[in-house]
Design a protein around this motif. Structure first.
Motif, PDB file in Angstrom:
ATOM      1  N   UNK A   1       0.801  -1.218   0.000  1.00 58.67           N
ATOM      2  CA  UNK A   1       0.000   0.000   0.000  1.00 58.67           C
ATOM      3  C   UNK A   1       0.839   1.276   0.000  1.00 58.67           C
ATOM      4  N   UNK A   2       2.140   1.178   0.220  1.00 59.80           N
ATOM      5  CA  UNK A   2       3.018   2.349   0.137  1.00 59.80           C
ATOM      6  C   UNK A   2       3.698   2.423  -1.222  1.00 59.80           C
ATOM      7  N   UNK A   3       4.206   1.297  -1.695  1.00 61.01           N
ATOM      8  CA  UNK A   3       5.002   1.300  -2.926  1.00 61.01           C
ATOM      9  C   UNK A   3       4.173   1.114  -4.198  1.00 61.01           C
ATOM     10  N   UNK A   4       3.081   0.369  -4.121  1.00 59.57           N
ATOM     11  CA  UNK A   4       2.278   0.113  -5.320  1.00 59.57           C
ATOM     12  C   UNK A   4       1.635   1.386  -5.886  1.00 59.57           C
ATOM     13  N   UNK A   5       1.131   2.323  -5.052  1.00 58.67           N
ATOM     14  CA  UNK A   5       0.551   3.532  -5.640  1.00 58.67           C
ATOM     15  C   UNK A   5       1.523   4.294  -6.535  1.00 58.67           C
ATOM     16  N   UNK A   6       2.810   4.294  -6.168  1.00 59.77           N
ATOM     17  CA  UNK A   6       3.804   4.963  -7.023  1.00 59.77           C
ATOM     18  C   UNK A   6       3.927   4.220  -8.343  1.00 59.77           C
ATOM     19  N   UNK A   7       3.975   2.891  -8.274  1.00 54.99           N
ATOM     20  CA  UNK A   7       4.061   2.083  -9.495  1.00 54.99           C
ATOM     21  C   UNK A   7       2.828   2.280 -10.367  1.00 54.99           C
ATOM     22  N   UNK A   8       1.673   2.377  -9.730  1.00 56.38           N
ATOM     23  CA  UNK A   8       0.425   2.564 -10.483  1.00 56.38           C
ATOM     24  C   UNK A   8       0.428   3.910 -11.201  1.00 56.38           C
ATOM     25  N   UNK A   9       0.923   4.940 -10.542  1.00 58.90           N
ATOM     26  CA  UNK A   9       1.007   6.258 -11.198  1.00 58.90           C
ATOM     27  C   UNK A   9       1.956   6.200 -12.394  1.00 58.90           C
ATOM     28  N   UNK A  10       3.082   5.486 -12.239  1.00 56.55           N
ATOM     29  CA  UNK A  10       4.012   5.334 -13.359  1.00 56.55           C
ATOM     30  C   UNK A  10       3.370   4.530 -14.492  1.00 56.55           C
ATOM     31  N   UNK A  11       2.624   3.521 -14.128  1.00 49.63           N
ATOM     32  CA  UNK A  11       1.916   2.671 -15.089  1.00 49.63           C
ATOM     33  C   UNK A  11       0.986   3.514 -15.956  1.00 49.63           C
ATOM     34  N   UNK A  12       0.134   4.305 -15.310  1.00 48.53           N
ATOM     35  CA  UNK A  12      -0.805   5.138 -16.056  1.00 48.53           C
ATOM     36  C   UNK A  12      -0.089   6.267 -16.784  1.00 48.53           C
ATOM     37  N   UNK A  13       0.946   6.840 -16.138  1.00 55.46           N
ATOM     38  CA  UNK A  13       1.674   7.949 -16.749  1.00 55.46           C
ATOM     39  C   UNK A  13       2.352   7.573 -18.045  1.00 55.46           C
ATOM     40  N   UNK A  14       2.743   6.306 -18.158  1.00 55.58           N
ATOM     41  CA  UNK A  14       3.396   5.828 -19.382  1.00 55.58           C
ATOM     42  C   UNK A  14       2.382   5.379 -20.438  1.00 55.58           C
TER      43      UNK A  14
END
Length: 423
Positions: free
Chosen positions: A36-49
């Motif tokens: 719940x701390x690290x996945x939101x950052x990955x999700x933002x990168x996922x959508x951002x790309x």
């Protein structure tokens, strides 16, 4: 040239006959993990790309364990972001409040990791799964995002240190004491970007919980990963949990190691790491008089059922010192239920402990046990950096469950063997 166990697993994932230390490879992944701390950052990168699909919804695990049950609005928003992503992309292994456990205890328990597999996780203690003979390592959230999309990751093949284990533990000694002893020997950067490959006759005397603990804290020596050979105990643990085929890899007899370290398990004493580094270790007889204010028994390092059993045996029929707060956190809901069935929870509560639902909570200074200035805590967690559990002027002392439980009773860091019950 022969290969180490980790190198063989990486070579297989890269589709290569062999690899060597320092080589850059791209390898297929069997599981990608986030919390719940690290996945939101990955999700933002996922959508951002601009990505709109994951490589395999059954090979991604999202575990809400750090700030859950949610401690504030920000924590709630982060979990909601993960929850929405999991629903949108049909992530099979999404674990929220209730069924979730501490990620590195939960995934092995559910059979999501098996021998010979390659696992990355946006959490440094992903190396826990080396206890099962897997290559598992922590990565950044951007690498997690790439892994969710491609099912692959880039690695620099690590060289290895061979840890030759012999003998067996004495009473009140566990895997936590072994790994603290090792880190005390080589330092927090003693295995920087290297594999710690545990071997020798002594491995067979270690329980799986011991191995999970040792592999988990290999990162505290700077290691890329820690890994154990697959033996009868490993196979027995995976039996009934892992339904898919798996591959067992063994190091070649002529594998190249940066160095070898010999450890006689019978020579290890209960060990404590003083602030503010895991390498600041002392055998229990050299600790001295150190009063404490809090004890935490749990975490991905020592929230296993065996840790609960050790703590309950010491705490049962006794009372926590009036100047001490003792917090017990089983690693998963199954472990929690097992504790109830075996009477451990009753022993904890009657001793004056607080018992929590599974959470990382106090380990990272998140919630469920934050320290004030000047307070000292004995914790079975894995890090004791400045401010790790709260105020920068607080102190965290790392130890195994037996030392932690004994210290809760006496109000100071104590040798559990002095509280041994007459039989």
């Amino acid at each position: 040239m022969g290969m180490t166990m980790s190198q063989k697993i990486l070579a297989a994932g890269a589709g290569l006959e062999s690899v060597c230390a320092g080589q850059l490879i791209q390898a297929k992944l069997d599981l990608v993990l986030g919390n719940d701390i690290t996945a939101p950052i990955a999700i933002r990168e996922f959508y951002g790309a601009g990505f709109d699909k994951v490589f395999d919804p059954e090979k991604i695990a999202l575990v809400m364990d750090h700030f859950t049950p949610n401690k504030d609005i920000k924590a709630a928003e982060q979990c909601k972001q993960c929850r929405d992503f999991a629903r949108k992309f049909h992530i099979k292994h999404f674990y929220d409040v209730g069924p979730m456990g501490i990620e590195h205890a939960l995934l092995p328990e559910l059979g999501l990791v098996a021998a010979g597999e390659r696992v990355i996780g946006a959490d440094s203690h992903t190396c826990t799964y080396g206890a099962l003979g897997a290559f598992s390592t922590g990565v950044g959230s951007t690498d997690m995002a790439a892994g969710m999309v491609t099912g692959e990751a880039w690695f620099k093949v690590p060289e290895a240190i061979r840890i030759n284990l012999s003998g067996a533990f004495k009473p009140a000694v566990s895997g936590k004491d072994l790994i603290l002893h090792l880190i005390g020997m080589i330092g927090v950067d003693g295995a920087l970007y290297q594999s710690l490959e545990y071997a020798g006759d002594g491995v067979s005397s270690l329980t799986m919980d011991d191995r999970f603990c040792v592999a988990n804290m290999s990162i505290e020596a700077g290691a890329k990963n820690g890994i154990f050979p697959v033996d009868a105990a490993t196979r027995a643990y995976m039996e009934g949990r892992v339904a898919r085929p798996y591959t067992v890899y063994e190091a070649d007899g002529n594998a190249q190691y940066a160095r070898a370290i010999d450890i006689d398990l019978g020579s290890i004493e209960p060990t404590v790491a003083f602030p503010h580094l895991p390498e600041n270790t002392r055998a229990i007889g050299d600790v001295g008089d150190v009063p404490i204010h809090q004890v935490v028994i749990g975490s991905c390092t020592n929230g296993w059922l065996s840790d609960m059993a050790v703590a309950a045996e010491i705490l049962k029929g006794r009372r926590v010192h009036p100047d001490v707060r003792c917090i017990v956190i089983p690693g998963t809901q199954k472990i929690y239920l097992d504790c109830i069935e075996r009477g451990y929870i009753q022993a904890f509560v009657e001793a004056g402990c607080a018992v929590s639902t599974p959470t990382c909570g106090p380990c990272l200074g998140g919630h469920m046990g934050i320290l004030a200035a000047g307070e000292r805590c004995v914790a079975t967690t894995n890090r004791n950096f400045v401010g790790r559990m709260g105020h920068p002027q607080s102190e965290v002392y790392l130890a195994g469950a037996s030392v932690a439980a004994a210290s809760a009773i006496t109000g100071k860091i104590s040798d559990p063997r002095n509280l041994r019950r007459a039989h």
